[in-house]
Design a protein around this motif. Structure first.
Motif, PDB file in Angstrom:
ATOM      1  N   SER A   1       0.936  -1.219  -0.053  1.00  0.00           N
ATOM      2  CA  SER A   1       0.155  -0.040  -0.183  1.00  0.00           C
ATOM      3  C   SER A   1       0.855   1.213  -0.050  1.00  0.00           C
ATOM      4  CB  SER A   1      -0.976  -0.051   1.229  1.00  0.00           C
ATOM      5  OG  SER A   1      -1.620  -1.420   1.135  1.00  0.00           O
ATOM      6  N   LEU A   2       0.645   2.234  -0.940  1.00  0.00           N
ATOM      7  CA  LEU A   2       1.360   3.526  -1.145  1.00  0.00           C
ATOM      8  C   LEU A   2       0.446   4.433  -0.557  1.00  0.00           C
ATOM      9  CD1 LEU A   2       2.871   2.913  -4.576  1.00  0.00           C
ATOM     10  CD2 LEU A   2       4.025   2.427  -2.219  1.00  0.00           C
ATOM     11  N   TYR A   3       0.817   5.185   0.418  1.00  0.00           N
ATOM     12  CA  TYR A   3       0.103   6.198   0.709  1.00  0.00           C
ATOM     13  C   TYR A   3       0.511   7.694   0.316  1.00  0.00           C
ATOM     14  CZ  TYR A   3      -1.723   2.733   4.170  1.00  0.00           C
ATOM     15  OH  TYR A   3      -2.481   1.672   4.672  1.00  0.00           O
ATOM     16  N   LEU A   4      -0.196   8.199  -0.663  1.00  0.00           N
ATOM     17  CA  LEU A   4       0.539   9.463  -1.347  1.00  0.00           C
ATOM     18  C   LEU A   4       0.439  10.757  -0.447  1.00  0.00           C
ATOM     19  CD1 LEU A   4      -0.891   8.848  -4.883  1.00  0.00           C
ATOM     20  CD2 LEU A   4       0.968   7.947  -3.613  1.00  0.00           C
ATOM     21  N   ARG A   5       1.099  11.649  -0.773  1.00  0.00           N
ATOM     22  CA  ARG A   5       1.036  12.764   0.109  1.00  0.00           C
ATOM     23  C   ARG A   5      -0.124  13.501  -0.102  1.00  0.00           C
ATOM     24  NH1 ARG A   5       5.881  15.213  -2.301  1.00  0.00           N
ATOM     25  NH2 ARG A   5       4.546  17.201  -2.437  1.00  0.00           N
TER      26      ARG A   5
END
Lengths: 326, 220
Positions: free
Chosen positions: A86-90
């Motif tokens: 999971s990539l949590y974006l800014r």
């Protein structure tokens, strides 16, 4: 005693019957003793029932935990085990950057799939699935970040870690997480549970052995005279042991059967909460009873332990007779 | 051939008590003999060597052509099946009827059911208790119980019949009956050795007497 019956068929020679006949009588003696052992158990119903229930409880505990373990193990492979990152974006990232970043990821050939959950979709999901959904109302703007879920091709933990570091280094990404945790946890739980079940099975197997040995010892005590007389008139130790071994065998077998009934009963009691628990992970779940393997293990194990317990009890008694003699 | 041969047999118990000292005797096949002496003279010890309940500390015991000290543990049951043993308290099993008590040696030896039936009835006939087949031992008089004990000892037609105080619990008339019964078996060739301290009874019967005195055999 008539004279013509004396020569050849006297004494020991009368015992030297043909090998085939001897085998047949050996078989029929086994069959008789097996039946008589059942009759003896029925003849003392209260004592037998108490022993059988003790054995059933002792066998039901490991049987029940192994059945649960079987259910948990089915859960592991059928769950979505693909390690997901999971990539949590800014949160301050413009929507266009989010889109272009996710498209860029789609082009990478070390990823199988890329799924974008933008912050609006994330908020919607949060409201649906979390009781804390109304918290979002207190925010002026959506506080949730856009999330990109990627499925890597390679499942090797080292590669996953490297990929995570690589992606985390990107400007757009605030935080990255390899979603292996709960799988790892499940694995660890399963391994602990498996070990505990094994220890439980060993301890309670020992209990079965001792319970049977004790019951058989009491049975022997009421038949000491018979044992001693039999030995004095030429019974082999095997012959003396046989009825007790069959008693132990039946104890173990019937005890195991009762334990299976107990397991089904226990499962019926536990089914509702277990179904709820498993459904959270799997969507749908059917609790399975002890399979053919568990039946086999319990019945064979019970019978074998019963036989072994009886063997121990009779052998101790026979040794005592021998030491008295020396 | 001799039926029983004791060669310089000594028995010393762990307590230091010497039950038998240099016992030497031979009983010929087909002979009948009494073994007597005060209680504690070693009669029971001597009989226990024949049933392999005891082993000599020194010397050898032969039964037929078998050296008993050379028998392995596995051979012991087979050997015991060649003996018939009668006990003072008859040692019948209270939870079996007369038929099943007498059948026990045959069941152990693996005879077929019909063979057992035939032989048990023959044995009952010989001790004169054919009608007692279905009774339980407790229901019989002590004389009858002892006859059943004898029937069990002879049902498999042993070549050697051993009795340890078989008339110990019986009145003189019954005792004489029992002794006559032993004589009958002896007459058809069975070797019989009876331990008893009933001297009056021994004197009435014309058989060889072995006297044990503090573990030593006195020749008569």
């Amino acid at each position: 005693m008539s004279n013509e019956s004396r020569p050849r068929v006297r004494g020991a020679s009368g015992i030297r019957i043909g090998r085939k006949a001897h085998f047949q009588r050996w078989v029929s003696h086994h069959r008789d003793e097996a039946v008589i052992a059942v009759q003896r158990l029925i003849a003392a119903p209260l004592a037998s029932l108490l022993t059988l229930l003790m054995l059933a409880v002792a066998l039901a505990l490991p049987g029940f935990s192994l059945t649960l373990l079987g259910n948990l193990e089915r859960l592991a492979p059928s769950a979505q085990l693909e390690p997901q990152i999971s990539l949590y974006l800014r949160t301050d990232l413009p929507v266009e950057r989010v889109d272009s970043f996710s498209r860029e990821l789609l082009l990478r050939d070390d990823l199988i799939s890329v799924e974008l959950i933008d912050s609006a979709a994330g908020a919607k999901e949060f409201r649906q699935h979390s009781e804390l959904g109304s918290l979002l109302d207190y925010f002026d703007q959506n506080p949730l970040p856009a999330v990109i879920l990627v499925l890597p091709k390679d499942r090797d933990p080292d590669v996953l870690e490297a990929l995570k570091t690589d992606l985390l280094a990107r400007d757009e990404v605030e935080f990255a997480e390899v979603d292996l945790r709960w799988i790892e946890r499940l694995g660890a739980i399963l391994r602990s549970f498996e070990r505990i079940s094994l220890i439980l099975a060993l301890l309670l197997g020992l209990t079965v052995l001792l319970v049977v040995a004790n019951s058989i010892r009491m049975m022997i005590n009421t038949r000491l005279e018979e044992i001693e007389v039999s030995l004095l008139i030429g019974a082999t130790p095997a012959w003396v042991r046989r009825p007790f071994l069959y008693a132990g065998f039946w104890y173990g077998l019937v005890g195991a059967f009762l334990s299976l009934l107990m397991i089904y009963f226990a499962l019926a009691l536990a089914e509702a909460p277990l179904r709820e628990l498993f459904t959270l992970y799997l969507g749908s779940f059917e609790l399975q009873g002890p399979g053919i393997n568990a039946w086999g293990w319990l019945l064979c194990g019970g019978a074998l332990l019963g036989w072994g317990g009886a063997f121990i009890a009779v052998s101790l008694q026979l040794n005592q007779f021998n030491t008295l003699r020396d | 051939m001799s039926a029983i041969r004791f060669e310089n047999v000594n028995k010393r118990y762990a307590t230091g008590h010497e039950a038998l000292k240099a016992v030497d005797f031979t009983l010929e096949s087909g002979e009948m003999a009494f073994l007597t002496g005060h209680s504690g003279a070693g009669k029971s010890t001597l009989l226990k060597m024949l049933t392999l309940v005891e082993q000599p500390s020194r010397g050898e015991v032969w039964v037929g052509d078998q050296n008993l000290s050379k028998l392995s543990r596995i051979q012991v049951p087979q050997y015991r099946r060649t003996l018939g043993v009668v006990y003072q308290n008859h040692r019948l099993l209270a939870d079996r009827n007369v038929y099943n008590n007498i059948a026990l040696p045959l069941q152990i030896a693996g005879f077929s059911q019909e063979d057992i039936g035939r032989r048990v009835r023959a044995a009952l006939d010989r001790v004169g208790l054919l009608t007692a087949e279905q009774s339980y031992p407790q229901a019989l008089s002590s004389g009858e119980q002892q006859r059943i004990g004898i029937a069990r000892a002879i049902v498999h037609k042993p070549r050697l019949l051993i009795a340890d105080e078989p008339t110990g619990n019986l009145d003189p008339r019954l005792s004489l009956d029992i002794m006559h019964l032993f004589e009958q078996f002896n007459r058809v060739g069975t070797t019989v050795l009876i331990a008893t301290h009933d001297v009056a009874l021994i004197k009435r019967m014309k058989h060889r007497v072995l006297i044990l005195d503090q573990g030593r055999l006195r020749n008569v």
